[in-house]
Design a protein around this motif. Structure first.
Motif, mmCIF file in Angstrom:
data_model
loop_
_atom_site.group_PDB
_atom_site.id
_atom_site.type_symbol
_atom_site.label_atom_id
_atom_site.label_comp_id
_atom_site.label_asym_id
_atom_site.label_seq_id
_atom_site.Cartn_x
_atom_site.Cartn_y
_atom_site.Cartn_z
ATOM 1 N N MET A 41 0.825 -1.208 0.000
ATOM 2 C CA MET A 41 0.000 0.000 0.000
ATOM 3 C C MET A 41 0.866 1.268 0.000
ATOM 4 N N VAL A 42 1.816 1.304 0.909
ATOM 5 C CA VAL A 42 2.618 2.515 1.070
ATOM 6 C C VAL A 42 3.477 2.823 -0.169
ATOM 7 N N ASN A 43 3.929 1.766 -0.820
ATOM 8 C CA ASN A 43 4.838 1.960 -1.961
ATOM 9 C C ASN A 43 4.166 1.831 -3.322
ATOM 10 N N GLY A 44 2.936 1.337 -3.345
ATOM 11 C CA GLY A 44 2.302 1.054 -4.626
ATOM 12 C C GLY A 44 3.071 -0.009 -5.397
ATOM 13 N N LEU A 45 3.379 -1.106 -4.720
ATOM 14 C CA LEU A 45 4.174 -2.163 -5.374
ATOM 15 C C LEU A 45 3.433 -2.724 -6.580
ATOM 16 N N THR A 46 4.212 -2.977 -7.634
ATOM 17 C CA THR A 46 3.607 -3.574 -8.834
ATOM 18 C C THR A 46 4.044 -5.029 -9.005
ATOM 19 N N GLY A 47 5.052 -5.435 -8.260
ATOM 20 C CA GLY A 47 5.536 -6.815 -8.358
ATOM 21 C C GLY A 47 6.312 -7.196 -7.113
ATOM 22 N N LEU A 48 6.321 -8.512 -6.825
ATOM 23 C CA LEU A 48 7.075 -8.996 -5.668
ATOM 24 C C LEU A 48 8.295 -9.781 -6.132
ATOM 25 N N ALA A 49 9.352 -9.680 -5.374
ATOM 26 C CA ALA A 49 10.541 -10.499 -5.608
ATOM 27 C C ALA A 49 10.798 -11.247 -4.313
ATOM 28 N N ILE A 50 10.629 -12.567 -4.343
ATOM 29 C CA ILE A 50 10.745 -13.360 -3.110
ATOM 30 C C ILE A 50 12.041 -14.163 -3.118
ATOM 31 N N ASN A 51 12.910 -13.834 -2.187
ATOM 32 C CA ASN A 51 14.180 -14.545 -2.076
ATOM 33 C C ASN A 51 14.112 -15.666 -1.048
ATOM 34 N N HIS A 52 15.138 -16.484 -1.057
ATOM 35 C CA HIS A 52 15.288 -17.545 -0.050
ATOM 36 C C HIS A 52 14.121 -18.530 -0.037
ATOM 37 N N VAL A 53 13.517 -18.758 -1.186
ATOM 38 C CA VAL A 53 12.477 -19.789 -1.242
ATOM 39 C C VAL A 53 13.148 -21.147 -1.002
ATOM 40 N N ASP A 54 14.367 -21.299 -1.493
ATOM 41 C CA ASP A 54 15.142 -22.521 -1.236
ATOM 42 C C ASP A 54 15.375 -22.715 0.261
ATOM 43 N N THR A 55 15.595 -21.605 0.971
ATOM 44 C CA THR A 55 15.902 -21.714 2.410
ATOM 45 C C THR A 55 14.695 -22.210 3.206
ATOM 46 N N VAL A 56 13.525 -21.610 3.006
ATOM 47 C CA VAL A 56 12.348 -22.128 3.758
ATOM 48 C C VAL A 56 12.028 -23.550 3.317
ATOM 49 N N GLY A 57 12.389 -23.853 2.077
ATOM 50 C CA GLY A 57 12.140 -25.202 1.556
ATOM 51 C C GLY A 57 12.983 -26.279 2.227
ATOM 52 N N LYS A 58 13.924 -25.869 3.044
ATOM 53 C CA LYS A 58 14.735 -26.857 3.781
ATOM 54 C C LYS A 58 14.079 -27.230 5.104
ATOM 55 N N LEU A 59 13.035 -26.509 5.477
ATOM 56 C CA LEU A 59 12.326 -26.823 6.731
ATOM 57 C C LEU A 59 11.254 -27.865 6.448
ATOM 58 N N ASP A 60 10.819 -28.573 7.506
ATOM 59 C CA ASP A 60 9.727 -29.546 7.333
ATOM 60 C C ASP A 60 8.392 -28.816 7.189
ATOM 61 N N LYS A 61 8.193 -27.852 8.064
ATOM 62 C CA LYS A 61 6.930 -27.086 8.073
ATOM 63 C C LYS A 61 7.253 -25.598 7.997
ATOM 64 N N ILE A 62 6.433 -24.873 7.257
ATOM 65 C CA ILE A 62 6.634 -23.422 7.126
ATOM 66 C C ILE A 62 5.366 -22.732 7.599
ATOM 67 N N LYS A 63 5.528 -21.693 8.392
ATOM 68 C CA LYS A 63 4.347 -20.943 8.812
ATOM 69 C C LYS A 63 4.306 -19.602 8.091
ATOM 70 N N LEU A 64 3.090 -19.162 7.831
ATOM 71 C CA LEU A 64 2.876 -17.911 7.113
ATOM 72 C C LEU A 64 1.857 -17.105 7.906
ATOM 73 N N CYS A 65 2.209 -15.877 8.261
ATOM 74 C CA CYS A 65 1.285 -15.044 9.028
ATOM 75 C C CYS A 65 0.290 -14.404 8.063
ATOM 76 N N VAL A 66 -0.984 -14.760 8.214
ATOM 77 C CA VAL A 66 -2.018 -14.322 7.267
ATOM 78 C C VAL A 66 -2.994 -13.325 7.883
ATOM 79 N N GLY A 67 -2.729 -12.909 9.106
ATOM 80 C CA GLY A 67 -3.593 -11.928 9.753
ATOM 81 C C GLY A 67 -3.123 -11.726 11.189
ATOM 82 N N TYR A 68 -3.675 -10.706 11.833
ATOM 83 C CA TYR A 68 -3.391 -10.490 13.256
ATOM 84 C C TYR A 68 -4.701 -10.622 14.016
#
Ligand code: IMO
Ligand code: MG
Length: 422
Positions: free
Chosen positions: A318-345
């Motif tokens: 919102m603040v930046n008006g992002l037009t695209g995402l660049a996600i790094n370290h997908v390989d790194t989380v992929g080394k874990l058994d389970k990954i958590k993602l915060c989807v709300g508060y």
């Protein structure tokens, strides 16, 4: 007319902006640093060789790319000179480096003041990089700063003498050692001699390039949640690393901005003090730190690590008006058994996607997680999103679904080539 593309940090810094910048700058005629100083640390790996840049845009490594340090940057000449020498020692030329005459200079009293202020804050310290960034910006706004133009034209002595006198009074009152103005003048005259040939009016340079249809890439430093206005104040840096800082830090008008890429990691990290709602101050955080080599490029501090926070990411969008995402370290989380993602508060018994960088707000929120399967295997050589393992796809799809910004780059390993361009 070709548009100016921008790369920004979406979280608390160290998202791997260098990797995306490195890729995009190979297609750019000009690569520009806009804000911050040598508090930033952008590392890129080329042919197994690691480069850490603090001030020079990493585009300097591409033949034919002009690297510009914009007016919004605060420059420690000592660090810049070391960096120039290092680039040259590695066989790359710096003849394409240009430094704004309006960029402010970091002086020894800024660094001393940064350290002294951190000491004085005691338990409430910010955890700054102690590189003099905040005090240099203070002097800029106080209108007693010294700019690169004045430095290299040897028109800084009078202002410097005044400044050192004032700062020494403050140092004395805290029992801190004082600084010798003549020594500083001698030293900075030497720096001026070395840097003179690089300093120019970069505002005209960038405008002429826009008119000539040249491709410009703006390299953000720091990140949205470290922004002096939009970040978790006071645990922030002293500039605007969000989209506005790109315009004021270069003199490029908003109408010329094209893509705005928000860089993030598939997990999250933070250095310094302050709130961090998805932090895993436990074995999981330790594991992420080891897998992702999360130790500072600038200060070598172990980084605090945790899960990716989509509430914060939506805010960055919102603040930046992002037009695209660049996600790094997908390989790194992929080394874990389970990954958590915060989807709300969860706040006051209700679920919310509202983010406020205010400390009171964050302290009252609890993260809500969804859990994903990890074990992606070796994805470093995969070249398209479709070829990714199902578990990785599910994780990435969910991020896109919630944030509603397309993923344009997927980092699959440390090397320059380990990236999927979507
Ligand atoms: P890059 O560009 C991570 C943090 C410091 C501290 C706060 C204020 O590598 O992503 P400062 O020295 O700027 O006054 O410190 O901001 N900080 C960063 N954290 N990456 C950075 O840059 C940072 N630049 C500043 O750790 O919490
Ligand atoms: Mg960093």
């Amino acid at each position: 007319m070709s548009k100016v593309d921008v790369v920004l940090g979406s979280f608390y810094g160290d998202e791997g902006k260098g990797k995306i910048i490195d890729y995009l700058s190979q297609k750019s005629d000009i690569s520009v640093r806009c804000t911050g100083g040598n508090n930033a640390g952008h590392s890129i790996e080329i042919k197994g060789k690691k480069f850490a840049f603090h001030l020079i845009p990493s585009g300097i490594l591409n033949e034919g790319t002009t690297a510009v340090i914009g007016n919004g940057v605060v420059i420690d000449p000592k660090v810049l000179i070391e960096e120039i020498k290092n680039v040259e020692a590695n066989g790359y030329s710096t003849s394409n480096l240009r430094i704004s005459d309006k960029a402010h200079v970091i002086l020894p009293y800024h660094i001393e003041m940064d350290k002294l202020q951190e000491e004085q804050r005691g338990n409430e310290k910010i955890g700054t990089t102690c590189r003099g960034i905040g005090p240099a910006y203070c002097d800029k706004y106080e209108r007693c700063g010294i700019r690169m133009g004045e430095l290299v034209n040897n028109k800084f002595e009078k202002q410097l003498r005044k400044n050192v006198e004032t700062k020494n009074k403050i140092f004395e009152s805290y029992g801190h050692h004082t600084l010798d103005v003549d020594e500083i003048i001698k030293q900075y005259n030497e720096y001026a001699e070395f840097l003179r040939k690089y300093v120019t009016d970069t505002v005209s340079l960038l405008h002429n390039a826009i008119i000539e249809d040249k491709k410009i890439l703006c390299e953000g430093a720091q990140a949205t949640l470290l922004d002096i206005d939009f970040g978790s104040y006071p645990y922030v840096t002293s500039s605007n690393p969000t989209i506005g800082g790109i315009c004021t830090g270069t003199g490029i008008g908003a109408k010329y901005i094209g893509e705005v890429y928000g860089v993030l990691k598939a997990y999250s990290s933070k250095v310094g003090e302050g709130p961090y709602i998805t932090e895993q101050n436990n074995e999981i955080g330790d594991k992420i730190r080891e897998l992702g080599h999360e130790y500072g490029t600038t200060t070598k501090r172990p980084r605090r690590c945790g899960w990716l926070d989509l509430v914060a990411l939506k805010y960055a969008t919102m603040v930046n008006g992002l037009t695209g995402l660049a996600i790094n370290h997908v390989d790194t989380v992929g080394k874990l058994d389970k990954i958590k993602l915060c989807v709300g508060y969860k706040k006051d018994g209700k679920i919310t996607m509202d983010f406020s960088a205010s400390l009171d707000y964050i302290n009252e929120c609890e993260p809500i997680y969804e859990t994903f399967e990890g074990n992606f295997g070796d994805i470093s050589k995969i070249k398209s999103r479709e070829e990714l393992p199902e578990n990785a796809k599910k994780y990435l799809n969910r991020i896109e679904e919630i944030v509603k910004v397309p993923i344009k780059f997927i980092g699959t390993g440390a090397g320059r080539e380990s990236m999927i361009v979507c």
